[in-house]
Design a protein around this motif. Structure first.
Motif, mmCIF file in Angstrom:
data_model
loop_
_atom_site.group_PDB
_atom_site.id
_atom_site.type_symbol
_atom_site.label_atom_id
_atom_site.label_comp_id
_atom_site.label_asym_id
_atom_site.label_seq_id
_atom_site.Cartn_x
_atom_site.Cartn_y
_atom_site.Cartn_z
ATOM 1 N N TYR A 156 -36.153 -39.050 26.680
ATOM 2 C CA TYR A 156 -37.312 -38.389 27.308
ATOM 3 C C TYR A 156 -36.945 -37.880 28.890
ATOM 4 N N GLU A 157 -36.647 -39.017 29.570
ATOM 5 C CA GLU A 157 -36.370 -38.816 30.882
ATOM 6 C C GLU A 157 -35.375 -37.920 31.300
ATOM 7 N N PHE A 158 -34.202 -38.052 30.466
ATOM 8 C CA PHE A 158 -33.064 -37.313 30.851
ATOM 9 C C PHE A 158 -33.297 -35.864 30.389
ATOM 10 N N LEU A 159 -34.030 -35.638 29.419
ATOM 11 C CA LEU A 159 -34.307 -34.193 28.937
ATOM 12 C C LEU A 159 -35.226 -33.445 29.798
ATOM 13 N N LYS A 160 -36.410 -34.338 30.353
ATOM 14 C CA LYS A 160 -37.191 -33.839 31.173
ATOM 15 C C LYS A 160 -36.664 -33.347 32.369
ATOM 16 N N SER A 161 -35.689 -33.960 33.168
ATOM 17 C CA SER A 161 -34.725 -33.784 34.341
ATOM 18 C C SER A 161 -33.708 -32.575 33.890
ATOM 19 N N ASP A 162 -33.273 -32.567 32.877
ATOM 20 C CA ASP A 162 -32.246 -31.670 32.416
ATOM 21 C C ASP A 162 -32.713 -30.292 32.078
ATOM 22 N N LEU A 163 -33.937 -30.226 31.910
ATOM 23 C CA LEU A 163 -34.597 -28.823 31.447
ATOM 24 C C LEU A 163 -35.437 -28.412 32.430
#
Length: 161
Positions: A85-92
């Motif tokens: 979740y944290e990875f996708l949040k920063s990636d998006l």
């Protein structure tokens, strides 16, 4: 009943139990795997993942298992739901790129519960110019009747902006 007779009866009963268990645990050799259907199911999961990602949404779509691990290049593995979740949040954040996935091959276990997918990905910028392409492998397991990704990793072709 003599001790010798008790031992013989127990041995015969034990042998019968072993025979019964071994007959009941035979491999299900009649499972027919429709590779085209499995490939279609996996591709549908990839399409849903790409559509959700491209829309910039952070929602559970049932692609990854909660205990999944993703191996991306040049970074530590992403382990578990919270890290993902944290990875996708920063990636998006401020993402205008579009990703797509194409399932090339599926390798299915004899019982149909495990699938290894080999695929191709492409990332394009807002002008639809490819900025990154590559290949990936994903391991899926059927849980509660649906495939979920347990492990995945990718390798870039080296095309970058």
């Amino acid at each position: 009943m003599s001790m010798k007779n008790k031992i013989i009866i127990r041995a015969v009963l034990s042998g019968f139990c072993v025979l019964l268990v071994s007959c009941n645990t035979k491999k299900d050799e009649n499972v027919v795997i429709d590779l085209k259907q499995v490939k279609k199911e996996i591709q549908a999961k990839e399409n849903e993942y790409a559509a959700t990602y491209n829309a910039g949404q952070l929602k559970e779509i049932g692609y990854y298992a909660d205990d999944a691990i993703t191996f991306y290049q040049n970074r530590p593995p992403i382990i578990g739901k919270d890290a993902r979740y944290e990875f996708l949040k920063s990636d998006l954040e401020n993402n205008t790129n579009v990703i797509s996935f194409e399932t090339k091959e599926v390798f299915v276990s004899h019982d149909g519960n495990m699938v290894v997918e080999v695929g191709y990905y492409k990332v394009t910028d807002s002008t639809k110019t490819p900025i990154n392409t590559g290949n990936y492998m994903s391991l899926f397991e059927k849980r509660d009747g649906k495939y979920v990704c347990l492990r995945d990793m990718s390798a870039s072709d080296g095309l970058t902006e």
